[in-house]
Design a protein around this motif. Structure first.
Motif, PDB file in Angstrom:
ATOM      1  N   ILE A 107       0.848  -1.194   0.000  1.00  0.00           N
ATOM      2  CA  ILE A 107       0.000   0.000   0.000  1.00  0.00           C
ATOM      3  C   ILE A 107       0.883   1.244   0.000  1.00  0.00           C
ATOM      4  CG2 ILE A 107      -1.651   1.347   1.352  1.00  0.00           C
ATOM      5  CD1 ILE A 107      -2.815  -1.349   2.328  1.00  0.00           C
ATOM      6  N   ARG A 108       1.843   1.271   0.908  1.00  0.00           N
ATOM      7  CA  ARG A 108       2.783   2.399   0.971  1.00  0.00           C
ATOM      8  C   ARG A 108       3.970   2.143   0.045  1.00  0.00           C
ATOM      9  NH1 ARG A 108       4.051   3.869   7.196  1.00  0.00           N
ATOM     10  NH2 ARG A 108       5.093   1.847   7.082  1.00  0.00           N
ATOM     11  N   LEU A 109       4.645   3.206  -0.341  1.00  0.00           N
ATOM     12  CA  LEU A 109       5.880   3.074  -1.111  1.00  0.00           C
ATOM     13  C   LEU A 109       6.872   2.265  -0.282  1.00  0.00           C
ATOM     14  CD1 LEU A 109       7.658   3.894  -3.552  1.00  0.00           C
ATOM     15  CD2 LEU A 109       8.344   5.902  -2.228  1.00  0.00           C
ATOM     16  N   PRO A 110       7.337   1.116  -0.803  1.00  0.00           N
ATOM     17  CA  PRO A 110       8.251   0.281  -0.013  1.00  0.00           C
ATOM     18  C   PRO A 110       9.641   0.896   0.108  1.00  0.00           C
ATOM     19  CG  PRO A 110       7.951  -0.637  -2.199  1.00  0.00           C
ATOM     20  CD  PRO A 110       6.997   0.516  -2.094  1.00  0.00           C
ATOM     21  N   ILE A 111      10.356   0.454   1.129  1.00  0.00           N
ATOM     22  CA  ILE A 111      11.702   0.962   1.374  1.00  0.00           C
ATOM     23  C   ILE A 111      12.661   0.529   0.266  1.00  0.00           C
ATOM     24  CG2 ILE A 111      13.664   0.881   2.951  1.00  0.00           C
ATOM     25  CD1 ILE A 111      11.636   0.440   5.231  1.00  0.00           C
ATOM     26  N   SER A 112      12.561  -0.727  -0.137  1.00  0.00           N
ATOM     27  CA  SER A 112      13.443  -1.243  -1.195  1.00  0.00           C
ATOM     28  C   SER A 112      12.611  -1.947  -2.254  1.00  0.00           C
ATOM     29  CB  SER A 112      14.473  -2.215  -0.611  1.00  0.00           C
ATOM     30  OG  SER A 112      13.833  -3.351  -0.064  1.00  0.00           O
ATOM     31  N   PHE A 127       5.355  -1.027  -8.018  1.00  0.00           N
ATOM     32  CA  PHE A 127       3.963  -0.718  -8.338  1.00  0.00           C
ATOM     33  C   PHE A 127       3.096  -0.797  -7.079  1.00  0.00           C
ATOM     34  CE2 PHE A 127       5.913  -2.603 -12.156  1.00  0.00           C
ATOM     35  CZ  PHE A 127       5.828  -1.501 -13.000  1.00  0.00           C
ATOM     36  N   TYR A 128       3.394   0.066  -6.130  1.00  0.00           N
ATOM     37  CA  TYR A 128       2.604   0.114  -4.898  1.00  0.00           C
ATOM     38  C   TYR A 128       1.232   0.721  -5.218  1.00  0.00           C
ATOM     39  CZ  TYR A 128       3.826   5.106  -4.523  1.00  0.00           C
ATOM     40  OH  TYR A 128       3.965   6.451  -4.762  1.00  0.00           O
ATOM     41  N   LEU A 129       0.346   0.783  -4.231  1.00  0.00           N
ATOM     42  CA  LEU A 129      -1.049   1.139  -4.507  1.00  0.00           C
ATOM     43  C   LEU A 129      -1.183   2.525  -5.127  1.00  0.00           C
ATOM     44  CD1 LEU A 129      -3.998   0.267  -4.370  1.00  0.00           C
ATOM     45  CD2 LEU A 129      -4.101   1.210  -2.047  1.00  0.00           C
ATOM     46  N   GLY A 130      -0.397   3.486  -4.673  1.00  0.00           N
ATOM     47  CA  GLY A 130      -0.458   4.825  -5.251  1.00  0.00           C
ATOM     48  C   GLY A 130      -0.073   4.823  -6.723  1.00  0.00           C
ATOM     49  N   GLY A 162      -2.107  -5.437   1.252  1.00  0.00           N
ATOM     50  CA  GLY A 162      -1.784  -5.137   2.648  1.00  0.00           C
ATOM     51  C   GLY A 162      -0.855  -6.146   3.279  1.00  0.00           C
ATOM     52  N   GLN A 163      -0.899  -7.388   2.803  1.00  0.00           N
ATOM     53  CA  GLN A 163      -0.048  -8.433   3.378  1.00  0.00           C
ATOM     54  C   GLN A 163       1.428  -8.069   3.281  1.00  0.00           C
ATOM     55  OE1 GLN A 163      -0.943 -12.606   2.384  1.00  0.00           O
ATOM     56  NE2 GLN A 163       1.223 -12.917   1.915  1.00  0.00           N
ATOM     57  N   ASN A 164       1.821  -7.491   2.155  1.00  0.00           N
ATOM     58  CA  ASN A 164       3.241  -7.181   1.967  1.00  0.00           C
ATOM     59  C   ASN A 164       3.708  -6.001   2.811  1.00  0.00           C
ATOM     60  OD1 ASN A 164       3.762  -9.261   0.106  1.00  0.00           O
ATOM     61  ND2 ASN A 164       2.897  -8.041  -1.558  1.00  0.00           N
ATOM     62  N   ASP A 165       2.797  -5.100   3.179  1.00  0.00           N
ATOM     63  CA  ASP A 165       3.167  -4.018   4.090  1.00  0.00           C
ATOM     64  C   ASP A 165       3.558  -4.589   5.445  1.00  0.00           C
ATOM     65  OD1 ASP A 165       2.284  -1.162   2.832  1.00  0.00           O
ATOM     66  OD2 ASP A 165       0.976  -2.762   2.141  1.00  0.00           O
ATOM     67  N   LEU A 166       2.814  -5.601   5.896  1.00  0.00           N
ATOM     68  CA  LEU A 166       3.146  -6.246   7.161  1.00  0.00           C
ATOM     69  C   LEU A 166       4.442  -7.039   7.027  1.00  0.00           C
ATOM     70  CD1 LEU A 166      -0.387  -7.528   8.265  1.00  0.00           C
ATOM     71  CD2 LEU A 166       0.656  -5.269   8.571  1.00  0.00           C
ATOM     72  N   SER A 221       2.816   1.120  12.708  1.00  0.00           N
ATOM     73  CA  SER A 221       2.816   1.608  11.327  1.00  0.00           C
ATOM     74  C   SER A 221       1.458   1.450  10.645  1.00  0.00           C
ATOM     75  CB  SER A 221       3.873   0.847  10.511  1.00  0.00           C
ATOM     76  OG  SER A 221       3.462  -0.489  10.250  1.00  0.00           O
ATOM     77  N   ILE A 222       0.600   0.652  11.228  1.00  0.00           N
ATOM     78  CA  ILE A 222      -0.660   0.295  10.558  1.00  0.00           C
ATOM     79  C   ILE A 222      -1.589   1.478  10.328  1.00  0.00           C
ATOM     80  CG2 ILE A 222      -2.822  -0.993  10.926  1.00  0.00           C
ATOM     81  CD1 ILE A 222      -1.068  -3.354  11.818  1.00  0.00           C
ATOM     82  N   PRO A 223      -1.780   2.390  11.285  1.00  0.00           N
ATOM     83  CA  PRO A 223      -2.668   3.528  10.996  1.00  0.00           C
ATOM     84  C   PRO A 223      -2.257   4.324   9.766  1.00  0.00           C
ATOM     85  CG  PRO A 223      -2.316   3.354  13.349  1.00  0.00           C
ATOM     86  CD  PRO A 223      -1.387   2.362  12.706  1.00  0.00           C
ATOM     87  N   ASP A 224      -0.954   4.517   9.584  1.00  0.00           N
ATOM     88  CA  ASP A 224      -0.500   5.253   8.403  1.00  0.00           C
ATOM     89  C   ASP A 224      -0.737   4.446   7.131  1.00  0.00           C
ATOM     90  OD1 ASP A 224       0.933   7.566   7.160  1.00  0.00           O
ATOM     91  OD2 ASP A 224       2.367   6.005   6.618  1.00  0.00           O
ATOM     92  N   ILE A 225      -0.516   3.143   7.198  1.00  0.00           N
ATOM     93  CA  ILE A 225      -0.777   2.277   6.043  1.00  0.00           C
ATOM     94  C   ILE A 225      -2.247   2.382   5.639  1.00  0.00           C
ATOM     95  CG2 ILE A 225      -0.854  -0.116   5.234  1.00  0.00           C
ATOM     96  CD1 ILE A 225       1.525  -0.674   7.121  1.00  0.00           C
TER      97      ILE A 225
END
Length: 372
Positions: free
Chosen positions: A106-111, A121-124, A167-171, A187-191
């Motif tokens: 969902i969020r831009l990943p770190i790597s 290709f994150y959600l945004g 969402g699974q990959n954010d966790l 981190s979940i509220p921001d996600i």
């Protein structure tokens, strides 16, 4: 009692009966590998046999031995399987499009790939692709010609079903970045805020019917079971603290969907508790016709028949002999396909359960998701 009075009584006692089925002309999907029908394969490395062998009898660009839940959703409305946005050869988007890509967050990943493990290709990004597609597809339709028929009609964008499974990959990103359970929870509220913001953006482009899956029991999947083996296990053999993080994510997601429902009363938002259905496969496999729920069907090594060193479809040399990592004998009774994803049989079971509305908020069946 007259027929009219009888039907009136039935509709009062069971309002769903009085609702007509929705005639969704298209499905637009955003998500990760749980609903990726070819995005990752087009951008990076496609999965090889035995992926796809059960249903398609060939690799079908999906991370399963056959169909995914999103495939069953399309079939339920008499629609063809929806193609990936990133496909470039022989692609028909007239009845929907799939922006999901394996390893997406969902969020831009770190790597990101190729220097990291997560998709760019994150959600945004998927939303941006949808925004561009909506404009360009209508330009192509107006130009006419052969390609015009491969694009959805303009009115489909407001009549389509918009499905989400991400969402699974954010966790997982948090877990595998050595964050503590508490830090991942924090981190979940921001996600969820990022997820909600994208939903609002898609609504502003005309979407009105949303079908949102929560995230599954990540603590039951071999790739997590192996990596965090010392964590507390529940009676099903799943990692309790990791599943509790998923449950917290789902709680906040459900709250955000309720808020969106209040903010946009003209839209229909269905929150789907796919977690409970998936967990039942691990907790009561025999009841549902499955066996060895924690053991990977297509994998190699150890208690869970899984090793990150050699994945499904790969080869490993053992005592001088090269071994191909192939499918188990009977995927139809197995839950986990490759240590991360589900078998077609499990996906079909999941679809059959969630499509009834029994695991939805509000409790409407899939075919009435325009009326929630």
């Amino acid at each position: 009692m007259s027929l009219f009075l009888f039907m009136l009584l039935v509709s009062i006692l069971n309002p769903v009966v009085s609702h007509k089925s929705c005639d969704f002309p298209a499905v637009f999907n955003l998500g990760d590998s749980n609903s990726d029908t070819g995005g990752y394969a087009s951008a990076f490395t496609p999965p090889t046999s035995p992926y796809g062998d059960t249903y398609f009898h060939m690799p079908a660009r999906r991370f399963s031995d056959g169909r995914l839940t999103v495939d069953f959703i399309a079939e339920a409305f008499g629609l063809p399987f929806i193609n990936a946005y990133l496909d470039s050869v022989g692609t028909n988007f007239s009845h929907g499009i799939n922006f999901a890509t394996a390893a997406s967050t969902i969020r831009l990943p770190i790597s990101v790939i190729p220097n990291g493990v997560f998709s760019p290709f994150y959600l945004g990004f998927q939303y941006s692709q949808f925004e561009q597609f909506k404009v360009r597809s209508q330009m192509i339709r107006k130009q006419g010609g052969l390609l015009a028929g491969l694009m959805p009609k303009e009115e489909y964008f407001s009549k389509a079903l918009y499905t989400f499974d991400i969402g699974q990959n954010d966790l997982a990103e948090g877990f595998f970045s050595n964050l503590t359970i508490q830090e991942v929870n924090a981190s979940i509220p921001d996600i969820i805020n990022k997820f909600s913001a994208n939903i609002k953006n898609i609504y502003n482009l005309g979407a009105r019917f949303f079908w949102v899956h929560n995230t599954g029991p990540i603590g039951c999947l071999p790739y997590v079971l192996i990596a965090f083996a010392s964590a507390e296990k529940d009676p099903a053999g799943c990692l309790k603290p990791y599943n509790e993080v998923a449950q917290y994510f789902n709680l906040k997601l459900q709250e955000s969907i309720a808020q969106l429902r209040n903010e946009f009363p003209s839209a229909a938002f269905t929150y789907v508790d796919i977690y409970s259905v998936k967990y039942s496969l691990f907790a009561e496999p025999q009841k549902h016709g499955f066996e060895l729920p924690l053991v990977t069907c297509c994998g190699y090594g150890g208690e869970y028949n899984y090793s990150a060193a050699v994945l499904c479809g790969g080869t490993i040399t053992v005592n001088g002999t090269e071994i191909f990592v192939g499918s188990c004998d009977n995927p139809s009774v197995r839950v986990v396909w490759d240590g991360i994803h589900f078998t077609e049989a499990a996906n079909k079971f999941i679809f059959d359960q969630i499509s009834t509305g029994s695991f939805s908020d509000p409790a409407v069946p899939l075919k009435q998701a325009c009326q929630s």
